[in-house]
Design a protein around this motif. Structure first.
Motif, mmCIF file in Angstrom:
data_model
loop_
_atom_site.group_PDB
_atom_site.id
_atom_site.type_symbol
_atom_site.label_atom_id
_atom_site.label_comp_id
_atom_site.label_asym_id
_atom_site.label_seq_id
_atom_site.Cartn_x
_atom_site.Cartn_y
_atom_site.Cartn_z
ATOM 1 N N ALA A 1 -16.665 4.014 -5.236
ATOM 2 C CA ALA A 1 -16.112 3.577 -3.943
ATOM 3 C C ALA A 1 -17.091 3.875 -2.815
ATOM 4 O O ALA A 1 -17.737 4.919 -2.787
ATOM 5 N N LYS B 1 0.836 -1.205 0.000
ATOM 6 C CA LYS B 1 0.000 0.000 0.000
ATOM 7 C C LYS B 1 0.872 1.256 0.000
ATOM 8 O O LYS B 1 0.612 2.201 -0.759
ATOM 9 N N LYS C 1 -5.904 1.630 -5.185
ATOM 10 C CA LYS C 1 -7.235 1.288 -4.677
ATOM 11 C C LYS C 1 -7.326 -0.191 -4.335
ATOM 12 O O LYS C 1 -7.866 -0.574 -3.292
ATOM 13 N N ASN C 2 -6.767 -1.033 -5.208
ATOM 14 C CA ASN C 2 -6.813 -2.486 -4.983
ATOM 15 C C ASN C 2 -6.054 -2.901 -3.729
ATOM 16 O O ASN C 2 -6.349 -3.949 -3.149
ATOM 17 N N ILE D 1 -6.789 8.984 -1.002
ATOM 18 C CA ILE D 1 -6.215 9.470 -2.255
ATOM 19 C C ILE D 1 -6.507 10.954 -2.438
ATOM 20 O O ILE D 1 -5.674 11.701 -2.975
ATOM 21 N N TRP E 1 -12.150 5.859 -8.366
ATOM 22 C CA TRP E 1 -12.894 5.727 -7.111
ATOM 23 C C TRP E 1 -14.360 6.147 -7.263
ATOM 24 O O TRP E 1 -15.029 6.413 -6.275
ATOM 25 N N SER F 1 -8.039 4.317 0.297
ATOM 26 C CA SER F 1 -9.443 4.721 0.228
ATOM 27 C C SER F 1 -9.619 5.998 -0.586
ATOM 28 O O SER F 1 -8.656 6.697 -0.909
ATOM 29 N N LYS F 2 -10.864 6.299 -0.900
ATOM 30 C CA LYS F 2 -11.194 7.533 -1.622
ATOM 31 C C LYS F 2 -10.737 8.755 -0.832
ATOM 32 O O LYS F 2 -10.176 9.704 -1.394
ATOM 33 N N GLN G 1 -5.408 2.681 -9.832
ATOM 34 C CA GLN G 1 -6.222 1.476 -9.634
ATOM 35 C C GLN G 1 -5.512 0.485 -8.730
ATOM 36 O O GLN G 1 -6.119 -0.156 -7.868
#
Length: 256
Positions: free
Chosen positions: A109, A42, A70-71, A79, A106, A75-76, A67
């Motif tokens: 999301a 991450k 996010k994977n 970012i 997102w 989180s929204k 992407q």
């Protein structure tokens, strides 16, 4: 253990034209650097996105790494915060362009979970509602959920970080006392005049009747335990003074 990162894009797209570059991309950059355990995936995603945006690269490669971020758990809200900070240090237009790509990634999301919601997902027992009936005996917010009200009463008690109950004693002429089983997070149990006990999932504490004690969460983690009161004769619960901040900090220090 994190899933091993495997990349084949280099050979797929450039294998015939630039095989050495493709090998370096797939086998070294992604095969070794991205799988180096010194930095979690991450964090590597965040570093990569920040680097690309700082250089003004807002093409398909940034979309891929957004992407990927996010994977791997970005989180929204995270970012948005990352790109906002990048904008101040690397340039407003660069961040503005990156937001356009991030918004698409997102778009659907779900809202970021609160710490309480995230902790609740880890538990096999419900958190329940605010423990209002006993709030005056707790410093901080606690929650109470009945697990069983027949045969053996069992309650799941959840403490937010730093929350703890007052010193108290379970009295009984015979039997009685209390049994605690940690089912989530990280907490503390301490009997009067004894060293504190760190409670982790699976930890069991037996508290005899007549023992003055307290229990609660550490400063940076939620804590849940099942509480069971064994049968006894003439049982009662005596609530005493709160655990002061100084006393709490001293107890935490004794755990290290």
């Amino acid at each position: 253990m994190e899933k091993k990162i495997v990349q084949t894009a280099g050979r797929t797209q450039l294998g015939d034209f630039a095989p050495l570059f493709a090998e370096a991309n797939d086998d070294f950059l992604f095969g070794k650097v991205w799988n180096d355990p010194s930095v979690d995936v991450k964090t590597r995603c965040i570093i990569t996105v920040t680097s690309l945006v700082s250089m003004g690269i807002t093409d398909g490669s940034l979309s891929y790494h957004l992407q990927n971020a996010k994977n791997h758990g970005v989180s929204k809200a995270e970012i948005a915060g990352i790109l906002t900070q990048v904008g101040f240090y690397a340039g407003w237009p660069k961040a503005w362009a990156a937001f356009g790509l991030a918004g698409a990634v997102w778009k659907d999301a779900a809202p970021a979970l609160t710490e309480k919601e995230r902790f609740a997902q880890e538990l096999m027992f419900p958190i329940g509602g605010p423990n209002d009936a006993y709030a005056k005996y707790f410093k901080g917010q606690s929650y109470l959920a009945p697990v069983s009200t027949e045969q053996v009463p069992i309650y799941n008690v959840t403490f937010e970080p730093k929350c703890r109950n007052n010193w108290h004693i379970h009295h009984a002429d015979k039997g009685g006392g209390q049994l605690l089983i940690c089912v989530g997070g990280k907490g503390i149990y301490q009997a009067w005049g004894k060293k504190p006990v760190l409670m982790l999932p699976g930890s069991v504490v037996h508290i005899p009747a007549g023992v003055k004690h307290w229990h609660g969460a550490v400063t940076d983690a939620w804590f849940s335990h099942l509480a069971m009161d064994p049968e006894g004769v003439n049982t009662s619960n005596e609530w005493l003074e709160e655990v002061s901040d100084a006393q709490y900090e001293k107890t935490l220090a004794a755990l290290t």
